[in-house]
Design a protein around this motif. Structure first.
Motif, PDB file in Angstrom:
ATOM      1  N   GLN A 120       2.622   9.860   3.074  1.00 11.08           N
ATOM      2  CA  GLN A 120       3.188  10.671   4.154  1.00 11.08           C
ATOM      3  C   GLN A 120       4.531  10.111   4.609  1.00 11.08           C
ATOM      4  O   GLN A 120       5.488  10.859   4.824  1.00 11.08           O
ATOM      5  CB  GLN A 120       2.221  10.760   5.331  1.00 11.08           C
ATOM      6  CG  GLN A 120       2.668  11.753   6.391  1.00 11.08           C
ATOM      7  CD  GLN A 120       2.845  13.170   5.842  1.00 11.08           C
ATOM      8  OE1 GLN A 120       2.007  13.666   5.091  1.00 11.08           O
ATOM      9  NE2 GLN A 120       3.937  13.814   6.201  1.00 11.08           N
ATOM     10  N   ALA A 121       4.654   8.788   4.721  1.00 10.97           N
ATOM     11  CA  ALA A 121       5.929   8.178   5.119  1.00 10.97           C
ATOM     12  C   ALA A 121       7.005   8.433   4.071  1.00 10.97           C
ATOM     13  O   ALA A 121       8.165   8.695   4.409  1.00 10.97           O
ATOM     14  CB  ALA A 121       5.758   6.677   5.345  1.00 10.97           C
ATOM     15  N   ALA A 140       0.835  -1.200   0.000  1.00 11.74           N
ATOM     16  CA  ALA A 140       0.000   0.000   0.000  1.00 11.74           C
ATOM     17  C   ALA A 140       0.874   1.256   0.000  1.00 11.74           C
ATOM     18  O   ALA A 140       1.948   1.280   0.610  1.00 11.74           O
ATOM     19  CB  ALA A 140      -0.903   0.002   1.224  1.00 11.74           C
ATOM     20  N   LEU A 141       0.418   2.276  -0.706  1.00 14.66           N
ATOM     21  CA  LEU A 141       1.135   3.546  -0.746  1.00 14.66           C
ATOM     22  C   LEU A 141       0.972   4.266   0.582  1.00 14.66           C
ATOM     23  O   LEU A 141      -0.138   4.455   1.061  1.00 14.66           O
ATOM     24  CB  LEU A 141       0.584   4.420  -1.874  1.00 14.66           C
ATOM     25  CG  LEU A 141       1.119   5.850  -1.938  1.00 14.66           C
ATOM     26  CD1 LEU A 141       2.614   5.848  -2.244  1.00 14.66           C
ATOM     27  CD2 LEU A 141       0.357   6.651  -2.972  1.00 14.66           C
ATOM     28  N   ASP A 142       2.088   4.638   1.174  1.00 12.58           N
ATOM     29  CA  ASP A 142       2.076   5.474   2.376  1.00 12.58           C
ATOM     30  C   ASP A 142       2.785   6.772   1.987  1.00 12.58           C
ATOM     31  O   ASP A 142       3.987   6.925   2.194  1.00 12.58           O
ATOM     32  CB  ASP A 142       2.774   4.773   3.532  1.00 12.58           C
ATOM     33  CG  ASP A 142       2.651   5.538   4.842  1.00 12.58           C
ATOM     34  OD1 ASP A 142       2.309   6.748   4.816  1.00 12.58           O
ATOM     35  OD2 ASP A 142       2.912   4.936   5.893  1.00 12.58           O
TER      36      ASP A 142
END
Length: 61
Positions: free
Chosen positions: A41-42, A37-39
């Motif tokens: 903010q991280a 999954a795309l994070d």
């Protein structure tokens, strides 16, 4: 190595946003490369919002 996001605009046109991962952050050769999954903010916290890579950083490839 790159991270890509694929979507469609309201008119149904498909597009891709692609970001080249800096070479020093590529995973080891034996790493599990299955996408997760795309994070976003991280990723921004890790690399910064203004890091230029690929052609934006003067690289042809």
């Amino acid at each position: 190595m790159s991270k890509s996001f694929y979507a469609k605009d309201p008119d149904g046109n498909e597009f891709e946003l692609m970001w080249r991962v800096p070479r020093e952050d590529w995973p080891a050769e034996d790493a599990d490369l299955r996408p997760g999954a795309l994070d976003l903010q991280a990723a921004i916290e890790r690399w910064g919002a203004d890091l230029a890579t690929g052609s934006a950083a003067g690289s042809a490839s």
